[in-house]
Design an enzyme around this catalytic site. Structure first.
Site, PDB file in Angstrom:
ATOM      1  N   GLU A 168       0.856  -1.194   0.000  1.00 34.20           N
ATOM      2  CA  GLU A 168       0.000   0.000   0.000  1.00 34.20           C
ATOM      3  C   GLU A 168       0.887   1.237   0.000  1.00 34.20           C
ATOM      4  O   GLU A 168       1.630   1.469   0.941  1.00 34.20           O
ATOM      5  CB  GLU A 168      -0.899  -0.035   1.233  1.00 34.20           C
ATOM      6  N   ASP A 196      -9.660   1.068  -0.604  1.00 37.49           N
ATOM      7  CA  ASP A 196      -8.852   1.653   0.453  1.00 37.49           C
ATOM      8  C   ASP A 196      -9.772   2.567   1.264  1.00 37.49           C
ATOM      9  O   ASP A 196     -10.597   3.278   0.698  1.00 37.49           O
ATOM     10  CB  ASP A 196      -7.676   2.449  -0.122  1.00 37.49           C
ATOM     11  N   SER A 197      -9.622   2.481   2.583  1.00 35.71           N
ATOM     12  CA  SER A 197     -10.498   3.258   3.461  1.00 35.71           C
ATOM     13  C   SER A 197      -9.676   4.072   4.434  1.00 35.71           C
ATOM     14  O   SER A 197      -8.514   3.750   4.701  1.00 35.71           O
ATOM     15  CB  SER A 197     -11.420   2.322   4.251  1.00 35.71           C
TER      16      SER A 197
HETATM   17  P1  IMP Z   1      -7.211   0.074   4.841  1.00 34.34           P
HETATM   18  O1  IMP Z   1      -8.322   0.431   3.913  1.00 34.34           O
HETATM   19  O2  IMP Z   1      -7.101  -1.419   4.942  1.00 34.34           O
HETATM   20  O3  IMP Z   1      -5.921   0.755   4.482  1.00 34.34           O
HETATM   21  O4  IMP Z   1      -7.661   0.531   6.275  1.00 34.34           O
HETATM   22  C1  IMP Z   1      -7.117   1.615   6.950  1.00 34.34           C
HETATM   23  C2  IMP Z   1      -7.363   1.486   8.422  1.00 34.34           C
HETATM   24  O5  IMP Z   1      -8.710   1.829   8.689  1.00 34.34           O
HETATM   25  C3  IMP Z   1      -7.126   0.103   9.014  1.00 34.34           C
HETATM   26  O6  IMP Z   1      -6.572   0.241  10.295  1.00 34.34           O
HETATM   27  C4  IMP Z   1      -8.513  -0.492   9.094  1.00 34.34           C
HETATM   28  O7  IMP Z   1      -8.634  -1.387  10.189  1.00 34.34           O
HETATM   29  C5  IMP Z   1      -9.359   0.735   9.317  1.00 34.34           C
HETATM   30  N1  IMP Z   1     -10.652   0.581   8.680  1.00 34.34           N
HETATM   31  C6  IMP Z   1     -10.922   0.367   7.370  1.00 34.34           C
HETATM   32  N2  IMP Z   1     -12.241   0.260   7.178  1.00 34.34           N
HETATM   33  C7  IMP Z   1     -12.810   0.427   8.381  1.00 34.34           C
HETATM   34  C8  IMP Z   1     -14.162   0.400   8.821  1.00 34.34           C
HETATM   35  O8  IMP Z   1     -15.117   0.194   8.071  1.00 34.34           O
HETATM   36  N3  IMP Z   1     -14.345   0.602  10.131  1.00 34.34           N
HETATM   37  C9  IMP Z   1     -13.330   0.825  11.011  1.00 34.34           C
HETATM   38  N4  IMP Z   1     -12.054   0.837  10.667  1.00 34.34           N
HETATM   39  C10 IMP Z   1     -11.799   0.630   9.347  1.00 34.34           C
END
Ligand code: IMP
Length: 194
Positions: A42, A73-74
């Site tokens: 990432e 990605d979130s």
């Molecule tokens: P990534 O999209 O996997 O990069 O997530 C980034 C961070 O945000 C990680 O620590 C995930 O655990 C957290 N995260 C992603 N989606 C959610 C969600 O829907 N709820 C809470 N935390 C989230």
């Protein structure tokens, strides 16, 4: 009814897989999600959109993938912290967790606790197709304390607007109806007309 459209969801996050599978089952009879567990690097870019797009481009280059695929990605954007942790949400969660965020927010009151959760889905119809992005957001605020036993990541500290409940106090079904991920995924289904 014709054959279901098969789409690959690339992630190593089992919680995301559960949410997306539940969403697909609830929203359309014409889609089948296959999970591919692949740990792509990432990139640390300034926008969540860029991270999703470049991750999809990385996969297009590196993998021989024969079906349409998407990843997402979130991130959590805290308004009083100028959108921090945003694209660095995973790194920050690993380093300081929800307790650390609550400490950073200790002197913030009312409006200052507002936050946005954002998901960017990057979809490729094939390896040759440039990624199409779908953005979903959910507005809320950072709770005063960790609450709820469900969900994952920042869910126990993200209170969805107007409900007084954190995402971790909702079932997956309830969260999916209003969440950033649910909204982004439904936009993908609309785009695919399925
Ligand atoms: P990534 O999209 O996997 O990069 O997530 C980034 C961070 O945000 C990680 O620590 C995930 O655990 C957290 N995260 C992603 N989606 C959610 C969600 O829907 N709820 C809470 N935390 C989230």
């Amino acid at each position: 009814m014709g054959a279901k459209k098969e789409i690959i969801f690339i992630t190593t996050n089992k919680d995301k897989v559960k949410e997306i599978q539940d969403l697909a089952d609830a929203e359309s009879k014409r889609i089948k999600i296959e999970h591919l567990e692949y740990d792509y690097p990432e990139l640390q870019l300034a926008e969540i959109e860029s991270v999703a797009k470049e991750s999809a481009n990385y996969i297009r280059e590196k993998m021989t993938i024969k079906k349409p695929f998407f990843l997402e990605d979130s991130g959590l954007l805290i308004h009083a912290l100028n959108g921090f942790p945003g694209p660095f949400s995973a790194f920050v969660f690993d380093k300081i967790g929800n307790e650390g965020i609550l400490k950073l927010m200790a002197d913030k009151k009312g409006e200052e606790r507002k936050a946005t959760f954002k998901t960017v889905v990057a979809f490729c119809e094939s390896r040759k197709a440039v990624p199409v992005l779908f953005v979903g957001t959910a507005e809320g605020e950072i709770a005063e304390e960790i609450r709820g036993g469900g969900g994952f990541g920042y869910d126990p500290i993200f209170e969805f607007e107007g409900t007084g409940k954190t995402f971790a106090e909702l079932s997956t079904e309830e969260k999916n109806k209003i969440s950033h991920r649910g909204r982004a995924f439904r936009k993908l289904l609309d785009y695919l007309s399925i």
